[in-house]
Design a protein around this motif. Structure first.
Motif, PDB file in Angstrom:
ATOM      1  N   ARG A  12      -8.421  28.872 -48.523  1.00  0.00           N
ATOM      2  CA  ARG A  12      -9.761  28.387 -48.843  1.00  0.00           C
ATOM      3  C   ARG A  12      -9.712  26.911 -49.234  1.00  0.00           C
ATOM      4  NH1 ARG A  12     -13.606  30.177 -53.368  1.00  0.00           N
ATOM      5  NH2 ARG A  12     -11.876  31.493 -53.961  1.00  0.00           N
ATOM      6  N   ARG A  13      -8.650  26.512 -49.951  1.00  0.00           N
ATOM      7  CA  ARG A  13      -8.518  25.096 -50.317  1.00  0.00           C
ATOM      8  C   ARG A  13      -8.344  24.233 -49.068  1.00  0.00           C
ATOM      9  NH1 ARG A  13      -3.815  25.001 -54.418  1.00  0.00           N
ATOM     10  NH2 ARG A  13      -3.309  26.984 -53.463  1.00  0.00           N
ATOM     11  N   MET A  14      -7.545  24.702 -48.109  1.00  0.00           N
ATOM     12  CA  MET A  14      -7.325  23.924 -46.890  1.00  0.00           C
ATOM     13  C   MET A  14      -8.579  23.916 -46.011  1.00  0.00           C
ATOM     14  SD  MET A  14      -4.424  22.615 -47.356  1.00  0.00           S
ATOM     15  CE  MET A  14      -3.906  21.963 -45.801  1.00  0.00           C
ATOM     16  N   ALA A  15      -9.334  25.012 -45.985  1.00  0.00           N
ATOM     17  CA  ALA A  15     -10.589  25.047 -45.234  1.00  0.00           C
ATOM     18  C   ALA A  15     -11.585  24.064 -45.844  1.00  0.00           C
ATOM     19  CB  ALA A  15     -11.169  26.456 -45.226  1.00  0.00           C
ATOM     20  N   CYS A  16     -11.609  23.997 -47.159  1.00  0.00           N
ATOM     21  CA  CYS A  16     -12.479  23.038 -47.849  1.00  0.00           C
ATOM     22  C   CYS A  16     -12.064  21.614 -47.482  1.00  0.00           C
ATOM     23  CB  CYS A  16     -12.390  23.263 -49.357  1.00  0.00           C
ATOM     24  SG  CYS A  16     -13.374  22.120 -50.330  1.00  0.00           S
ATOM     25  N   TRP A  17     -10.759  21.375 -47.418  1.00  0.00           N
ATOM     26  CA  TRP A  17     -10.245  20.057 -47.069  1.00  0.00           C
ATOM     27  C   TRP A  17     -10.662  19.665 -45.653  1.00  0.00           C
ATOM     28  CZ3 TRP A  17      -5.338  18.275 -44.654  1.00  0.00           C
ATOM     29  CH2 TRP A  17      -5.002  16.966 -45.020  1.00  0.00           C
ATOM     30  N   LEU A  18     -10.591  20.622 -44.727  1.00  0.00           N
ATOM     31  CA  LEU A  18     -11.001  20.367 -43.349  1.00  0.00           C
ATOM     32  C   LEU A  18     -12.499  20.051 -43.278  1.00  0.00           C
ATOM     33  CD1 LEU A  18     -10.249  20.353 -40.317  1.00  0.00           C
ATOM     34  CD2 LEU A  18     -10.815  22.772 -40.288  1.00  0.00           C
ATOM     35  N   TYR A  19     -13.309  20.825 -43.983  1.00  0.00           N
ATOM     36  CA  TYR A  19     -14.751  20.588 -44.021  1.00  0.00           C
ATOM     37  C   TYR A  19     -15.051  19.231 -44.652  1.00  0.00           C
ATOM     38  CZ  TYR A  19     -19.718  21.431 -44.989  1.00  0.00           C
ATOM     39  OH  TYR A  19     -21.079  21.330 -45.058  1.00  0.00           O
ATOM     40  N   TRP A 105      -0.862  12.462 -49.920  1.00  0.00           N
ATOM     41  CA  TRP A 105      -0.938  13.274 -48.699  1.00  0.00           C
ATOM     42  C   TRP A 105      -0.596  12.431 -47.469  1.00  0.00           C
ATOM     43  CZ3 TRP A 105      -1.810  18.403 -47.880  1.00  0.00           C
ATOM     44  CH2 TRP A 105      -2.259  19.164 -48.964  1.00  0.00           C
ATOM     45  N   PHE A 106      -0.834  11.109 -47.519  1.00  0.00           N
ATOM     46  CA  PHE A 106      -0.692  10.272 -46.324  1.00  0.00           C
ATOM     47  C   PHE A 106       0.262   9.095 -46.484  1.00  0.00           C
ATOM     48  CE2 PHE A 106      -4.986  12.055 -46.277  1.00  0.00           C
ATOM     49  CZ  PHE A 106      -4.937  12.748 -45.084  1.00  0.00           C
ATOM     50  N   LEU A 107       0.276   8.438 -47.627  1.00  0.00           N
ATOM     51  CA  LEU A 107       1.005   7.178 -47.765  1.00  0.00           C
ATOM     52  C   LEU A 107       2.501   7.264 -47.495  1.00  0.00           C
ATOM     53  CD1 LEU A 107      -0.770   5.274 -50.658  1.00  0.00           C
ATOM     54  CD2 LEU A 107      -0.940   4.935 -48.204  1.00  0.00           C
ATOM     55  N   LEU A 128       0.901  14.246 -39.507  1.00  0.00           N
ATOM     56  CA  LEU A 128       0.488  15.643 -39.647  1.00  0.00           C
ATOM     57  C   LEU A 128       1.638  16.518 -40.141  1.00  0.00           C
ATOM     58  CD1 LEU A 128      -1.849  16.198 -36.562  1.00  0.00           C
ATOM     59  CD2 LEU A 128      -2.472  15.825 -38.955  1.00  0.00           C
ATOM     60  N   GLY A 129       2.861  16.191 -39.727  1.00  0.00           N
ATOM     61  CA  GLY A 129       4.027  16.917 -40.232  1.00  0.00           C
ATOM     62  C   GLY A 129       4.176  16.738 -41.730  1.00  0.00           C
ATOM     63  N   TRP A 130       3.986  15.499 -42.221  1.00  0.00           N
ATOM     64  CA  TRP A 130       4.068  15.249 -43.665  1.00  0.00           C
ATOM     65  C   TRP A 130       2.945  15.979 -44.400  1.00  0.00           C
ATOM     66  CZ3 TRP A 130       7.017  14.360 -47.507  1.00  0.00           C
ATOM     67  CH2 TRP A 130       6.473  14.037 -48.741  1.00  0.00           C
ATOM     68  N   VAL A 131       1.748  15.965 -43.856  1.00  0.00           N
ATOM     69  CA  VAL A 131       0.626  16.671 -44.488  1.00  0.00           C
ATOM     70  C   VAL A 131       0.957  18.160 -44.602  1.00  0.00           C
ATOM     71  CG1 VAL A 131      -1.781  17.380 -44.149  1.00  0.00           C
ATOM     72  CG2 VAL A 131      -1.139  14.985 -43.886  1.00  0.00           C
ATOM     73  N   ALA A 132       1.532  18.731 -43.546  1.00  0.00           N
ATOM     74  CA  ALA A 132       1.910  20.149 -43.583  1.00  0.00           C
ATOM     75  C   ALA A 132       2.984  20.396 -44.641  1.00  0.00           C
ATOM     76  CB  ALA A 132       2.391  20.600 -42.208  1.00  0.00           C
ATOM     77  N   VAL A 133       3.986  19.536 -44.702  1.00  0.00           N
ATOM     78  CA  VAL A 133       5.046  19.682 -45.707  1.00  0.00           C
ATOM     79  C   VAL A 133       4.461  19.567 -47.108  1.00  0.00           C
ATOM     80  CG1 VAL A 133       7.090  18.530 -46.683  1.00  0.00           C
ATOM     81  CG2 VAL A 133       6.946  18.954 -44.232  1.00  0.00           C
ATOM     82  N   TRP A 134       3.595  18.583 -47.326  1.00  0.00           N
ATOM     83  CA  TRP A 134       2.989  18.378 -48.647  1.00  0.00           C
ATOM     84  C   TRP A 134       2.143  19.591 -49.037  1.00  0.00           C
ATOM     85  CZ3 TRP A 134       4.353  15.353 -52.390  1.00  0.00           C
ATOM     86  CH2 TRP A 134       3.479  15.069 -53.433  1.00  0.00           C
ATOM     87  N   GLY A 135       1.432  20.172 -48.074  1.00  0.00           N
ATOM     88  CA  GLY A 135       0.648  21.373 -48.353  1.00  0.00           C
ATOM     89  C   GLY A 135       1.539  22.567 -48.670  1.00  0.00           C
ATOM     90  N   ILE A 136       2.634  22.708 -47.929  1.00  0.00           N
ATOM     91  CA  ILE A 136       3.565  23.817 -48.170  1.00  0.00           C
ATOM     92  C   ILE A 136       4.255  23.670 -49.522  1.00  0.00           C
ATOM     93  CG2 ILE A 136       5.743  24.843 -47.368  1.00  0.00           C
ATOM     94  CD1 ILE A 136       4.700  24.266 -44.481  1.00  0.00           C
ATOM     95  N   LEU A 137       4.519  22.430 -49.933  1.00  0.00           N
ATOM     96  CA  LEU A 137       5.153  22.207 -51.232  1.00  0.00           C
ATOM     97  C   LEU A 137       4.315  22.738 -52.391  1.00  0.00           C
ATOM     98  CD1 LEU A 137       6.743  18.658 -50.842  1.00  0.00           C
ATOM     99  CD2 LEU A 137       7.928  20.849 -51.020  1.00  0.00           C
ATOM    100  N   PRO A 142       4.280  26.258 -59.957  1.00  0.00           N
ATOM    101  CA  PRO A 142       4.104  27.540 -60.666  1.00  0.00           C
ATOM    102  C   PRO A 142       2.710  28.150 -60.515  1.00  0.00           C
ATOM    103  CG  PRO A 142       5.247  25.972 -62.065  1.00  0.00           C
ATOM    104  CD  PRO A 142       4.841  25.234 -60.828  1.00  0.00           C
ATOM    105  N   GLN A 143       1.660  27.337 -60.506  1.00  0.00           N
ATOM    106  CA  GLN A 143       0.302  27.853 -60.310  1.00  0.00           C
ATOM    107  C   GLN A 143      -0.185  27.661 -58.873  1.00  0.00           C
ATOM    108  OE1 GLN A 143       0.665  25.723 -63.271  1.00  0.00           O
ATOM    109  NE2 GLN A 143       1.152  27.612 -64.346  1.00  0.00           N
ATOM    110  N   GLN A 144       0.721  27.293 -57.978  1.00  0.00           N
ATOM    111  CA  GLN A 144       0.430  27.050 -56.571  1.00  0.00           C
ATOM    112  C   GLN A 144      -0.716  26.058 -56.378  1.00  0.00           C
ATOM    113  OE1 GLN A 144       0.102  30.703 -54.361  1.00  0.00           O
ATOM    114  NE2 GLN A 144       2.261  31.128 -54.621  1.00  0.00           N
ATOM    115  N   GLN A 145      -0.678  24.987 -57.152  1.00  0.00           N
ATOM    116  CA  GLN A 145      -1.683  23.942 -56.975  1.00  0.00           C
ATOM    117  C   GLN A 145      -1.041  22.754 -56.278  1.00  0.00           C
ATOM    118  OE1 GLN A 145      -3.135  23.059 -60.879  1.00  0.00           O
ATOM    119  NE2 GLN A 145      -1.530  21.622 -61.342  1.00  0.00           N
ATOM    120  N   PHE A 146      -1.891  21.900 -55.720  1.00  0.00           N
ATOM    121  CA  PHE A 146      -1.387  20.728 -55.031  1.00  0.00           C
ATOM    122  C   PHE A 146      -0.759  19.784 -56.052  1.00  0.00           C
ATOM    123  CE2 PHE A 146      -4.928  21.870 -52.011  1.00  0.00           C
ATOM    124  CZ  PHE A 146      -4.090  22.357 -51.039  1.00  0.00           C
ATOM    125  N   TRP A 147       0.267  19.057 -55.607  1.00  0.00           N
ATOM    126  CA  TRP A 147       1.036  18.237 -56.539  1.00  0.00           C
ATOM    127  C   TRP A 147       0.241  17.061 -57.074  1.00  0.00           C
ATOM    128  CZ3 TRP A 147       5.081  19.897 -58.987  1.00  0.00           C
ATOM    129  CH2 TRP A 147       5.758  21.006 -58.464  1.00  0.00           C
TER     130      TRP A 147
END
Length: 167
Positions: A12-19, A105-107, A128-137, A142-147
């Protein structure tokens, strides 16, 4: 930390990001048109760096203003609110810090490809590879939030529906 505020699922967080990206297209269009009209730019490559700086500021104003109110339009649509660690609305200063840190996410990818003369498709794959890695990280937090949220002292939570249940 308020235990009844649950983090929204990663999908849902990634869908929100896409929107949000789709909505930002309109912001870029209007800001770019305004910049081009005011600067009398005739060619897209003229004043390119000034336009990029202008868009960085416009994005900052957009996100800082809306995050300090709790949600952007995409976040409202997906039932997500940004709060501080204790579950309170964030200040404009914290929203600004979150905006600056969100560029992680990009720099790093953009800085890595800058010294090389890569084709457009190669650059897109790396970014896009870095964005995917950053999202997977975020799965390792511990709370599965973005860094960038962890570093800014913010977190995303599910917004209660009108019936009192979370989405």
């Amino acid at each position: 930390m308020n235990p009844e505020l649950k983090a929204p699922p990663l999908v849902r967080r990634m869908a929100c990001w896409l929107y949000e990206g789709l909505l930002m297209f309109g912001v870029v269009f209007i800001a770019g048109y305004l910049f081009g009209s005011l600067s009398q730019t005739r060619n897209a490559m003229d004043n390119r760096h000034a336009l990029q700086a202008f868009l960085f500021v416009v994005f900052g104003i957009y996100f800082v203003w809306l995050w300090s109110k709790g949600q952007t339009l995409a976040m409202k649509t997906w039932g997500i609110t940004v709060v501080d660690r204790s579950g309170h609305p964030i200040t404009q200063a914290r929203a600004l810090l979150r905006y600056v840190l969100s560029w992680l996410w990009f720099l790093p990818a953009l800085a890595a490809i800058a010294p090389f003369t890569l084709s457009g498709s190669e650059s897109v794959v790396i970014v896009l590879g870095w964005v995917a890695v950053w999202g997977i990280l975020s799965r390792f937090h511990p709370q599965q939030q973005f860094w960038h949220d962890a570093l800014a002292g913010t977190r995303l939570v599910s917004t209660p529906c009108r019936s009192g249940q979370t989405r």
